[in-house]
Scaffold this motif. Structure first.
Motif, short mmCIF file in Angstrom:
data_model
loop_
_atom_site.label_atom_id
_atom_site.label_comp_id
_atom_site.label_asym_id
_atom_site.label_seq_id
_atom_site.Cartn_x
_atom_site.Cartn_y
_atom_site.Cartn_z
N VAL A 182 0.85 -1.36 0.01
CA VAL A 182 0.02 0.04 -0.09
C VAL A 182 0.95 1.43 0.12
O VAL A 182 1.84 1.41 0.88
N GLN A 184 2.60 4.62 0.76
CA GLN A 184 2.56 5.50 1.80
C GLN A 184 3.07 7.08 1.13
O GLN A 184 3.40 8.08 1.74
N THR A 234 -4.62 -4.86 5.45
CA THR A 234 -4.92 -5.57 6.84
C THR A 234 -5.85 -4.50 7.37
O THR A 234 -5.46 -3.22 7.70
N VAL A 236 -7.45 -2.35 10.77
CA VAL A 236 -6.82 -1.38 11.98
C VAL A 236 -6.51 -2.16 13.18
O VAL A 236 -5.65 -1.48 13.91
N THR B 234 -3.23 1.26 14.59
CA THR B 234 -2.50 1.76 13.22
C THR B 234 -3.78 1.52 12.14
O THR B 234 -4.59 0.57 12.05
N ASN B 235 -3.62 2.60 11.15
CA ASN B 235 -4.56 2.46 10.03
C ASN B 235 -4.38 1.40 8.98
O ASN B 235 -3.36 0.78 9.09
N VAL B 236 -5.44 1.23 8.33
CA VAL B 236 -5.36 0.05 7.34
C VAL B 236 -4.42 0.01 6.60
O VAL B 236 -4.01 -0.98 5.84
N ARG B 237 -3.81 1.28 5.97
CA ARG B 237 -2.71 1.48 5.02
C ARG B 237 -1.82 0.56 5.06
O ARG B 237 -1.10 0.07 6.04
#
Lengths: 237, 237
Positions: A182, A184, A234, A236, B234-237
């Motif tokens: 993903v 960033q 994934t 949260v 933590t965010n899904v990113r």
């Protein structure tokens, strides 16, 4: 094949993308569609529990497919779908979204939210999205082979497959990049326009913006370079 | 202290929890409140972009605090807040939610969604929640010291602090558990009741359910054992 497949989306049950997905998925098992009655983009992992949901069967939606529309958001559709089926499906497919779900998009996405809800229930799930059209020939070219490759491919806990088809002509598509991270990168550049109304209320309208430059190895980088991007997302948790 | 502090929540600007938070936060900097005009629980990381947002100043909301109500969801409030401030705040505080945001709750939570949106913008953020009341004396006992401890405490990228105050009497609270993991226990046991209406539509109503047993070292385990739970999300990113 014997798989029980639940399909949902966030663009609504009558969007072109979900029909394309349901039609293709029939080759892989028994298909049920439970999807929002209309557009529910940007609904992320939101859930409806303070008011009731309304669910209606949609006879004649598609040959060989049981279909239901739901007044709620994509996450609700997964939960209603499990209830309608009487058991957890073997797989949830969410999409095909009109608009990428890459980089920062994933956080806001109802398409991803539905897949992540399935993962939360321990159900194998794939989110699928394409550039910015309801239907795109690159998707048509790769959809069936990628569903075949990922429909049973094991995933870590709370994780889903995330597939994005690029917005280019089929002859310009360079193939599939598997294992994309993903991005960033600084992707979102949304801003607002504001208008002050008579009573002092200010009306804010989102002006969507994106930086179309993604690092090598990321989902954003892949679609910008005309590859189909496959990766994981994934929850949260 | 010189910090610029943006406060939001998902229970709405007139909920008791956000007032308690704003009042306490004044000791740590300049406080602005931008919050939904009414209840927006369960809205997760959803964002409004297909229709406009309406933002109104709330003069007299609280001494020494600039306050605005917004027609949108918690994530919208963070974005509108950044716009109103003309720069990113130093910290976003989200809450104090009426209801825990632990384990699976976090996925659906607008309180967490707002904090995670701040993290997405590179802003330090803390989500705060308490058992199931708008106001609770255990919160009163620990709120100020925990804000002081975590308001500048560094976080990894895309990550926020998450604080949950247990629903017990202050004399029964055993203290603070720092470093709680997000519980992966089977927490949610939501089900539906269904009613078929005249036209064949089925009305689904959520019957909320929870397993109040959390593993040692988790947020759920901590609050069940009458500790304040502090961890990260933590965010899904």
């Amino acid at each position: 094949m014997g798989r029980l497949i639940l399909i949902t989306n966030d663009d609504g049950i009558d969007a072109g993308g979900i029909r394309q997905l349901a039609e293709t998925a029939k080759a892989f098992g028994e298909v049920w569609v439970v999807a929002p009655e209309s557009q529910r983009s940007g609904k992320s992992h939101s859930v409806t529990y303070l008011e009731p949901l309304y669910v209606r069967e949609r006879p004649g939606y598609m040959d060989g497919v049981k279909a239901y529309e739901c007044s709620g958001v994509p996450v609700d559709c997964v939960r209603v779908g499990i209830h309608l089926l009487g058991r957890k499906p073997d797989v949830v497919l969410s999409g095909i979204n009109s608009g990428y779900n890459i980089s920062g998009d994933i956080q806001y996405s109802g398409t991803a939210g539905a897949a992540l809800e399935a993962a939360f229930w321990g159900i194998h799930a794939i989110a699928l999205s394409q550039a910015n059209l309801d239907y795109h020939p690159v998707t048509d070219r790769y959809l069936r082979e990628l569903i075949g490759e990922y429909i049973d491919k094991p995933l870590p806990q709370n994780t889903v497959w995330n597939i994005n088809f690029p917005g280019c002509a089929p002859e310009d598509c360079k193939g599939v990049k598997h294992g994309c991270a993903v991005s960033q990168d600084d992707f979102y550049t949304d801003s607002f326009t504001c208008k002050t109304l008579g009573d002092g209320t200010v009306e804010y309208t989102v002006v969507p913006g994106r930086n179309w430059h993604g690092s090598e190895g990321t989902d954003l980088g892949a679609v910008c370079d005309n590859y189909v991007a496959v990766g994981t997302v994934t929850n949260v948790r």
